[in-house]
Design a protein around this motif. Structure first.
Motif, short mmCIF file in Angstrom:
data_model
loop_
_atom_site.label_atom_id
_atom_site.label_comp_id
_atom_site.label_asym_id
_atom_site.label_seq_id
_atom_site.Cartn_x
_atom_site.Cartn_y
_atom_site.Cartn_z
N GLY A 15 0.76 -1.24 0.08
CA GLY A 15 0.24 -0.09 0.38
C GLY A 15 0.93 1.26 0.33
O GLY A 15 2.08 1.13 0.26
N LEU A 16 0.36 2.42 -0.47
CA LEU A 16 1.19 3.73 -0.76
C LEU A 16 0.53 4.58 0.63
O LEU A 16 -0.95 5.15 0.50
N ILE A 17 1.38 5.35 0.88
CA ILE A 17 0.60 7.08 1.02
C ILE A 17 1.98 7.63 0.43
O ILE A 17 2.89 7.85 0.34
N ILE A 18 0.82 8.58 -0.44
CA ILE A 18 1.37 10.09 -1.19
C ILE A 18 1.25 11.29 -0.43
O ILE A 18 -0.44 11.57 0.24
N ILE A 19 2.10 11.53 0.66
CA ILE A 19 1.42 12.78 1.14
C ILE A 19 2.35 14.42 0.10
O ILE A 19 3.12 13.84 -0.18
N VAL A 20 1.80 15.26 -0.41
CA VAL A 20 2.22 16.68 -0.80
C VAL A 20 2.23 17.28 0.20
O VAL A 20 1.40 17.45 1.24
N VAL A 21 3.30 18.15 0.15
CA VAL A 21 4.16 18.91 0.62
C VAL A 21 4.30 20.23 0.10
O VAL A 21 4.99 20.61 -0.49
N TYR A 22 3.87 21.06 1.66
CA TYR A 22 4.22 22.89 0.67
C TYR A 22 4.70 22.96 1.70
O TYR A 22 4.50 23.97 2.44
N PRO A 23 6.43 23.42 1.59
CA PRO A 23 6.77 23.99 2.33
C PRO A 23 7.26 25.78 1.53
O PRO A 23 7.88 26.83 2.29
N PHE A 46 9.41 -0.32 5.05
CA PHE A 46 8.64 0.36 4.55
C PHE A 46 9.69 1.40 3.18
O PHE A 46 10.46 1.52 3.98
N ASP A 47 9.21 1.25 1.99
CA ASP A 47 10.37 2.17 1.71
C ASP A 47 9.62 3.77 1.26
O ASP A 47 8.48 4.32 1.11
N VAL A 48 10.51 4.71 1.73
CA VAL A 48 10.29 6.71 1.49
C VAL A 48 10.95 7.21 0.18
O VAL A 48 11.73 6.90 0.37
N SER A 49 9.82 7.46 -0.39
CA SER A 49 10.44 8.38 -1.62
C SER A 49 10.20 9.79 -1.57
O SER A 49 9.41 10.40 -1.28
N LYS A 50 11.19 11.00 -2.30
CA LYS A 50 10.85 12.49 -2.50
C LYS A 50 10.76 12.23 -3.44
O LYS A 50 11.97 11.90 -3.98
N TYR A 51 9.84 13.12 -4.37
CA TYR A 51 9.59 13.57 -5.38
C TYR A 51 9.90 15.15 -5.59
O TYR A 51 8.83 15.61 -5.26
N HIS A 52 11.21 16.08 -6.29
CA HIS A 52 10.93 17.35 -5.79
C HIS A 52 11.04 17.72 -7.85
O HIS A 52 12.64 17.14 -8.16
N MET A 53 11.04 19.32 -7.46
CA MET A 53 12.05 19.94 -8.73
C MET A 53 13.14 20.76 -8.36
O MET A 53 13.13 21.67 -7.05
N LEU A 54 14.28 20.59 -8.69
CA LEU A 54 15.50 20.56 -8.74
C LEU A 54 15.79 22.32 -9.24
O LEU A 54 16.21 22.76 -8.09
N ASN A 55 14.67 22.59 -9.63
CA ASN A 55 15.38 23.98 -9.98
C ASN A 55 13.68 25.55 -9.70
O ASN A 55 13.83 26.37 -10.35
N LYS A 56 13.32 24.35 -8.41
CA LYS A 56 12.37 25.92 -8.02
C LYS A 56 11.99 26.02 -6.50
O LYS A 56 12.05 24.66 -5.66
N ASN A 57 13.28 26.61 -5.96
CA ASN A 57 12.92 27.09 -4.34
C ASN A 57 11.12 26.65 -3.83
O ASN A 57 10.35 27.08 -4.45
N ASN A 58 11.52 26.22 -2.46
CA ASN A 58 10.44 25.98 -1.53
C ASN A 58 8.93 25.28 -2.51
O ASN A 58 7.96 26.19 -2.48
N ALA A 59 8.79 25.02 -3.78
CA ALA A 59 7.67 24.07 -4.53
C ALA A 59 7.35 23.19 -4.26
O ALA A 59 8.70 22.47 -3.08
N PRO A 60 6.34 23.37 -4.39
CA PRO A 60 5.49 21.70 -3.05
C PRO A 60 5.93 20.64 -4.36
O PRO A 60 6.73 20.48 -5.02
N TYR A 61 6.30 19.39 -3.00
CA TYR A 61 6.29 18.53 -3.28
C TYR A 61 5.89 17.06 -2.84
O TYR A 61 5.17 16.71 -1.99
N VAL A 62 6.48 16.00 -3.35
CA VAL A 62 5.61 14.49 -2.84
C VAL A 62 6.64 13.43 -1.95
O VAL A 62 7.89 13.62 -3.10
N ILE A 63 5.92 12.45 -1.24
CA ILE A 63 6.70 11.69 0.02
C ILE A 63 5.76 10.83 0.02
O ILE A 63 4.49 11.30 -0.58
#
Length: 69
Positions: A15-23, A46-63
């Motif tokens: 199963g997955l938990i998808i968390i959208v983070v707004y820093p 558990f496997d934990v991954s983080k997906y984020h944009m490298l060229n945008k500071n403080n952009a929302p990202y997904v865990i």
């Protein structure tokens, strides 16, 4: 974090938990660090991954938290 803690014990295998983070706002920066600290300390079932944009500071990202067993 409480929501994550509550769902982990009942998450199905693979199963997955998808968390959208707004820093990008005042409390979001603090919250994102706390969430990352918590999920990074989960055990190896558990496997934990983080997906984020490298060229945008403080952009929302997904865990993504995936249950292995």
């Amino acid at each position: 974090i409480n929501a994550i803690k509550n769902i982990l014990p009942i998450l199905n295998k693979k199963g997955l938990i998808i968390i959208v983070v707004y820093p990008g706002h005042e409390f979001g920066a603090v919250e994102s660090k706390e969430i990352e600290l918590y999920v990074s300390q989960l055990d190896n079932s558990f496997d934990v991954s983080k997906y984020h944009m490298l060229n945008k500071n403080n952009a929302p990202y997904v865990i993504v938290v995936k249950k292995n067993r």
